[in-house]
Motif scaffolding. Structure first.
Motif, PDB file in Angstrom:
ATOM      1  N   PHE A 262       0.893  -1.293   0.215  1.00 58.58           N
ATOM      2  CA  PHE A 262      -0.067  -0.050   0.069  1.00 58.58           C
ATOM      3  C   PHE A 262       0.795   1.329  -0.052  1.00 58.58           C
ATOM      4  CE2 PHE A 262      -1.904   3.528   2.184  1.00 58.58           C
ATOM      5  CZ  PHE A 262      -3.127   3.807   1.412  1.00 58.58           C
ATOM      6  N   PHE A 263       1.970   1.090   0.892  1.00 62.69           N
ATOM      7  CA  PHE A 263       2.571   2.459   0.873  1.00 62.69           C
ATOM      8  C   PHE A 263       3.791   2.714  -0.378  1.00 62.69           C
ATOM      9  CE2 PHE A 263       1.191   2.256   5.280  1.00 62.69           C
ATOM     10  CZ  PHE A 263       0.636   3.509   5.444  1.00 62.69           C
ATOM     11  N   ALA A 264       3.816   1.393  -0.879  1.00 62.69           N
ATOM     12  CA  ALA A 264       4.630   1.722  -2.100  1.00 62.69           C
ATOM     13  C   ALA A 264       3.730   2.419  -3.215  1.00 62.69           C
ATOM     14  CB  ALA A 264       5.007   0.086  -2.588  1.00 62.69           C
ATOM     15  N   LEU A 265       2.714   1.855  -3.219  1.00 61.62           N
ATOM     16  CA  LEU A 265       1.555   2.544  -4.062  1.00 61.62           C
ATOM     17  C   LEU A 265       1.494   4.014  -3.944  1.00 61.62           C
ATOM     18  CD1 LEU A 265      -1.276   1.968  -6.011  1.00 61.62           C
ATOM     19  CD2 LEU A 265      -2.293   2.104  -3.746  1.00 61.62           C
ATOM     20  N   MET A 266       1.341   4.543  -2.761  1.00 59.25           N
ATOM     21  CA  MET A 266       1.164   5.806  -2.307  1.00 59.25           C
ATOM     22  C   MET A 266       2.450   6.660  -2.974  1.00 59.25           C
ATOM     23  SD  MET A 266      -1.537   6.147  -1.192  1.00 59.25           S
ATOM     24  CE  MET A 266      -2.305   7.294  -0.026  1.00 59.25           C
ATOM     25  N   THR A 267       3.875   5.910  -2.678  1.00 61.57           N
ATOM     26  CA  THR A 267       5.198   6.712  -2.852  1.00 61.57           C
ATOM     27  C   THR A 267       5.116   6.563  -4.372  1.00 61.57           C
ATOM     28  OG1 THR A 267       6.009   5.640  -0.895  1.00 61.57           O
ATOM     29  CG2 THR A 267       7.626   6.661  -2.495  1.00 61.57           C
ATOM     30  N   ILE A 268       4.871   5.595  -5.202  1.00 60.74           N
ATOM     31  CA  ILE A 268       4.735   5.708  -6.783  1.00 60.74           C
ATOM     32  C   ILE A 268       4.087   6.905  -7.231  1.00 60.74           C
ATOM     33  CG2 ILE A 268       4.331   4.463  -8.753  1.00 60.74           C
ATOM     34  CD1 ILE A 268       5.041   2.061  -7.270  1.00 60.74           C
ATOM     35  N   ALA A 269       2.726   6.950  -6.669  1.00 62.05           N
ATOM     36  CA  ALA A 269       1.808   7.874  -6.939  1.00 62.05           C
ATOM     37  C   ALA A 269       2.358   9.215  -6.978  1.00 62.05           C
ATOM     38  CB  ALA A 269       0.325   7.725  -6.346  1.00 62.05           C
ATOM     39  N   ALA A 270       2.722   9.532  -5.614  1.00 61.40           N
ATOM     40  CA  ALA A 270       3.449  10.825  -5.113  1.00 61.40           C
ATOM     41  C   ALA A 270       4.657  11.122  -6.233  1.00 61.40           C
ATOM     42  CB  ALA A 270       3.909  10.719  -4.025  1.00 61.40           C
ATOM     43  N   LEU A 271       5.431  10.208  -6.627  1.00 61.00           N
ATOM     44  CA  LEU A 271       6.728  10.549  -7.547  1.00 61.00           C
ATOM     45  C   LEU A 271       6.343  10.966  -8.811  1.00 61.00           C
ATOM     46  CD1 LEU A 271       9.573  10.566  -7.044  1.00 61.00           C
ATOM     47  CD2 LEU A 271       9.680   8.051  -7.611  1.00 61.00           C
ATOM     48  N   THR A 272       5.542  10.382  -9.329  1.00 63.76           N
ATOM     49  CA  THR A 272       4.898  10.708 -10.816  1.00 63.76           C
ATOM     50  C   THR A 272       4.224  12.047 -10.754  1.00 63.76           C
ATOM     51  OG1 THR A 272       3.075   9.417 -10.623  1.00 63.76           O
ATOM     52  CG2 THR A 272       4.856   8.349 -11.737  1.00 63.76           C
ATOM     53  N   SER A 273       3.615  12.581  -9.707  1.00 63.55           N
ATOM     54  CA  SER A 273       3.234  13.849  -9.667  1.00 63.55           C
ATOM     55  C   SER A 273       4.229  15.088  -9.185  1.00 63.55           C
ATOM     56  CB  SER A 273       2.177  13.982  -8.309  1.00 63.55           C
ATOM     57  OG  SER A 273       1.163  12.987  -8.728  1.00 63.55           O
ATOM     58  N   SER A 274       5.039  14.613  -8.095  1.00 64.02           N
ATOM     59  CA  SER A 274       6.052  15.582  -7.778  1.00 64.02           C
ATOM     60  C   SER A 274       7.037  15.889  -8.981  1.00 64.02           C
ATOM     61  CB  SER A 274       7.059  14.935  -6.526  1.00 64.02           C
ATOM     62  OG  SER A 274       7.784  13.825  -6.760  1.00 64.02           O
ATOM     63  N   ILE A 275       7.573  14.758  -9.761  1.00 62.74           N
ATOM     64  CA  ILE A 275       8.206  15.366 -10.974  1.00 62.74           C
ATOM     65  C   ILE A 275       7.776  16.499 -11.754  1.00 62.74           C
ATOM     66  CG2 ILE A 275       9.748  13.210 -11.198  1.00 62.74           C
ATOM     67  CD1 ILE A 275       7.940  12.049 -13.164  1.00 62.74           C
ATOM     68  N   SER A 276       6.443  16.352 -11.813  1.00 64.52           N
ATOM     69  CA  SER A 276       5.623  17.384 -12.749  1.00 64.52           C
ATOM     70  C   SER A 276       5.648  18.757 -12.123  1.00 64.52           C
ATOM     71  CB  SER A 276       4.342  17.010 -13.095  1.00 64.52           C
ATOM     72  OG  SER A 276       3.433  17.114 -12.102  1.00 64.52           O
ATOM     73  N   MET A 277       5.647  18.722 -10.574  1.00 69.45           N
ATOM     74  CA  MET A 277       5.741  20.098 -10.055  1.00 69.45           C
ATOM     75  C   MET A 277       7.253  20.790 -10.085  1.00 69.45           C
ATOM     76  SD  MET A 277       4.131  18.755  -6.628  1.00 69.45           S
ATOM     77  CE  MET A 277       2.795  17.696  -6.497  1.00 69.45           C
ATOM     78  N   LEU A 278       8.161  19.876  -9.915  1.00 69.18           N
ATOM     79  CA  LEU A 278       9.440  20.310 -10.176  1.00 69.18           C
ATOM     80  C   LEU A 278       9.823  20.716 -11.531  1.00 69.18           C
ATOM     81  CD1 LEU A 278      12.309  21.026  -8.757  1.00 69.18           C
ATOM     82  CD2 LEU A 278      12.899  18.749  -9.002  1.00 69.18           C
ATOM     83  N   GLU A 279       9.185  20.046 -12.591  1.00 67.58           N
ATOM     84  CA  GLU A 279       9.351  20.382 -13.935  1.00 67.58           C
ATOM     85  C   GLU A 279       8.959  22.123 -14.208  1.00 67.58           C
ATOM     86  OE1 GLU A 279      11.111  19.071 -15.997  1.00 67.58           O
ATOM     87  OE2 GLU A 279      10.536  20.080 -17.968  1.00 67.58           O
ATOM     88  N   VAL A 280       8.056  22.566 -13.390  1.00 69.59           N
ATOM     89  CA  VAL A 280       7.458  23.856 -13.486  1.00 69.59           C
ATOM     90  C   VAL A 280       8.691  24.875 -13.284  1.00 69.59           C
ATOM     91  CG1 VAL A 280       5.983  25.757 -12.795  1.00 69.59           C
ATOM     92  CG2 VAL A 280       5.212  23.597 -13.145  1.00 69.59           C
ATOM     93  N   PRO A 281       9.277  24.992 -12.080  1.00 68.75           N
ATOM     94  CA  PRO A 281      10.460  25.926 -12.395  1.00 68.75           C
ATOM     95  C   PRO A 281      11.630  25.657 -12.886  1.00 68.75           C
ATOM     96  CG  PRO A 281      10.276  24.814 -10.065  1.00 68.75           C
ATOM     97  CD  PRO A 281       9.064  24.509 -10.948  1.00 68.75           C
ATOM     98  N   VAL A 282      11.803  24.310 -13.358  1.00 58.98           N
ATOM     99  CA  VAL A 282      13.074  23.859 -14.003  1.00 58.98           C
ATOM    100  C   VAL A 282      13.095  24.108 -15.284  1.00 58.98           C
ATOM    101  CG1 VAL A 282      14.134  21.972 -14.683  1.00 58.98           C
ATOM    102  CG2 VAL A 282      13.857  21.856 -12.682  1.00 58.98           C
ATOM    103  N   ALA A 283      11.662  23.852 -16.143  1.00 59.42           N
ATOM    104  CA  ALA A 283      11.274  24.448 -17.481  1.00 59.42           C
ATOM    105  C   ALA A 283      11.780  26.019 -17.580  1.00 59.42           C
ATOM    106  CB  ALA A 283      10.159  24.089 -17.778  1.00 59.42           C
ATOM    107  N   TYR A 284      11.005  26.485 -16.534  1.00 60.54           N
ATOM    108  CA  TYR A 284      11.383  27.943 -16.591  1.00 60.54           C
ATOM    109  C   TYR A 284      12.832  28.541 -16.517  1.00 60.54           C
ATOM    110  CZ  TYR A 284      11.985  32.734 -14.412  1.00 60.54           C
ATOM    111  OH  TYR A 284      12.308  34.168 -14.202  1.00 60.54           O
TER     112      TYR A 284
END
Ligand code: PFF
Length: 447
Positions: A316-338
């Motif tokens: 269960f917690f691996a599921l949560m961590t995976i879900a979080a990771l594919t989201s967090s990369i998209s957040m960091l991509e915002v400032p990085v792309a800028y």
């Protein structure tokens, strides 16, 4: 230019990455938790309606602005005619993405800490297992947040195709398989049916409640990762021959579908926990919600399973961590792309600068959890995200040249002009979405 910036290699690559961004803790934890708190199915109904009539049109606005400008949320306003006055919206987006990443990494760190708790329990190292979930330990909170942050940074340094796309395509199927397996398991346990009944029978007396509607709106924006520039920058990496309205609809359906599915896991799981003696109602008689579902009710449920408990917890917690990771990369991509597009930094440098700066924000949030955490979550998700979404609607609906918008949509969808989508979408972004968002704010503040 586009090859330097990176590009998704295929339609499925984009769908995986965008769905990976959209599907996260917001779906598997946030949505069922909010539903539990806000009258079960009443919330579900409002959320689904708002996802399609407000969030989807905003999503399309972001994809179109991104792909047209081939840029990030700040750069887009430099490139598109008439955009200069809207540049502040871009900076607001970078701020919102950074704040969200800041608190998200803390929660994701807790998920990771429970993964390690389960691993150490299985190995018999009980003391260190206990430390992993000691919520009073600053060191524990900071270390797991840090490890999660480093994982995110590692993927982002890989770029669009070899980082974001590759990892989303690996992790998303794993997530869906784990989710389905857990739903099947939980629904076979004693108490599950009571949970299903709660989830699926609406308490309509709550439906007109302003707080419920604002929560549902915030949840719809958060869940589709809107109003921060994530979908805008992902849109800029989609090939020109792709049909934007169709892939936008696919991602919206996947996001809403997974949130709805997660309700079939979390809410019945709470009632299964109750059947095995766990308290699921708070002192005031309402169903336990928020962090306590995942970090109190579910761990007690896993404990009650005996020897197999830690294995379920691990999954269960691996599921949560995976879900979080594919989201967090998209957040960091915002400032990085800028930073890559506009400040001309190289990708690695940009990732380190923003990755570590936001980590410092996370540390501050951990240290001043009681006063700051809830405040930052609500400023970023209930206010900044919808406001930025509203401003993006106004920009694409009233400022951006109509032929440019139509021309962009026509690439990959030549007949779009005669489609049902194009008959109504412009009115949604021009009038309906801004008015609805403002109305929801109004009723929350003064209603
Ligand atoms: N959509 C993510 C979730 O539901 O967990 C959260 C999120 C991702 C919000 C990316 C904002 C963002 F830019």
């Amino acid at each position: 230019m586009s090859t330097e910036r990176g590009e998704f290699s295929s339609r499925i690559g984009f769908v995986m990455a965008a769905a990976g961004s959209a599907i996260g803790l917001g779906n598997i934890w946030g949505f069922p938790g909010q539903a539990a708190q806000n009258g079960g199915a009443a919330f579900v109904v409002v959320y689904i309606i708002l996802s399609f009539i407000v969030a989807y049109p905003v999503f399309m606005a972001e994809l179109t602005i991104g792909r047209y400008s081939q840029s990030n949320i700040v750069g887009a306003f430099n490139i598109i005619e008439g955009g200069k006055k809207f540049k502040f919206v871009g900076y607001m987006g970078v701020l919102a993405a950074s704040l969200i990443y800041g608190f998200y990494a803390v929660i994701a760190g807790w998920m990771l800490s429970y993964v390690f708790n389960a691993i150490f329990t299985i190995m018999g190292f009980n003391e260190i297992a206990q430390w992993c979930i000691d919520s009073s330990s600053l060191l524990r909170n900071i270390s797991f947040m840090g490890v999660f942050g480093l994982l995110t940074m590692y993927i982002i340094t890989g770029g669009v195709k070899n980082g974001i796309e590759k990892w989303s395509a690996r992790l998303m199927p794993a997530l869906i398989i784990i989710l389905i397996a857990m739903i099947i398991y939980v629904s076979l346990q004693e108490g599950a049916m009571k949970g299903l009944a709660f989830y699926l029978s609406p308490d309509f007396s709550k439906i007109g409640d302003g707080k419920l509607i604002l929560s549902a709106l915030g949840q719809a924006f958060f869940s589709l990762s809107l109003g921060v520039g994530t979908m805008l920058v992902y849109g800029s990496y989609i090939r020109k021959n792709e049909n934007l309205p169709v892939i936008g609809a696919l991602v919206t359906l996947a996001d809403v579908g997974i949130a709805f599915m997660a309700g079939f896991l979390i809410i019945p799981a709470m009632f299964v926990a109750q059947a095995s003696g766990v308290e699921i109602y708070a002192a005031d008689g309402s169903l336990i919600a928020g962090a306590n579902i995942v970090f109190q009710v579910l761990p007690e449920l896993f404990d009650s399973l005996g020897a197999v408990g830690p294995f379920f917890a691990l999954i269960f917690f691996a599921l949560m961590t995976i879900a979080a990771l594919t989201s967090s990369i998209s957040m960091l991509e915002v400032p990085v792309a800028y930073a890559v597009d506009d400040l001309k930094l190289n990708r690695k440098k940009a990732t380190f600068i923003f990755g570590f700066t936001i980590m410092a924000i996370s540390v501050v949030l951990i240290m001043y959890m009681d006063v700051l955490f809830g405040l930052v979550v609500s400023i970023a998700t209930q206010w900044l995200q919808p406001i930025i979404g509203l401003l993006l609607c106004i920009f694409i609906g009233w400022v951006m040249n109509r032929n440019q918008v139509l021309g962009e949509l026509k690439q990959g969808y030549p007949e779009v002009e005669n489609s049902f989508f194009y008959k109504i979408w412009p009115w949604f972004v021009r009038v309906i979405c801004p008015v609805l968002i403002l109305l929801i704010f109004y009723t929350t503040l003064f209603g």
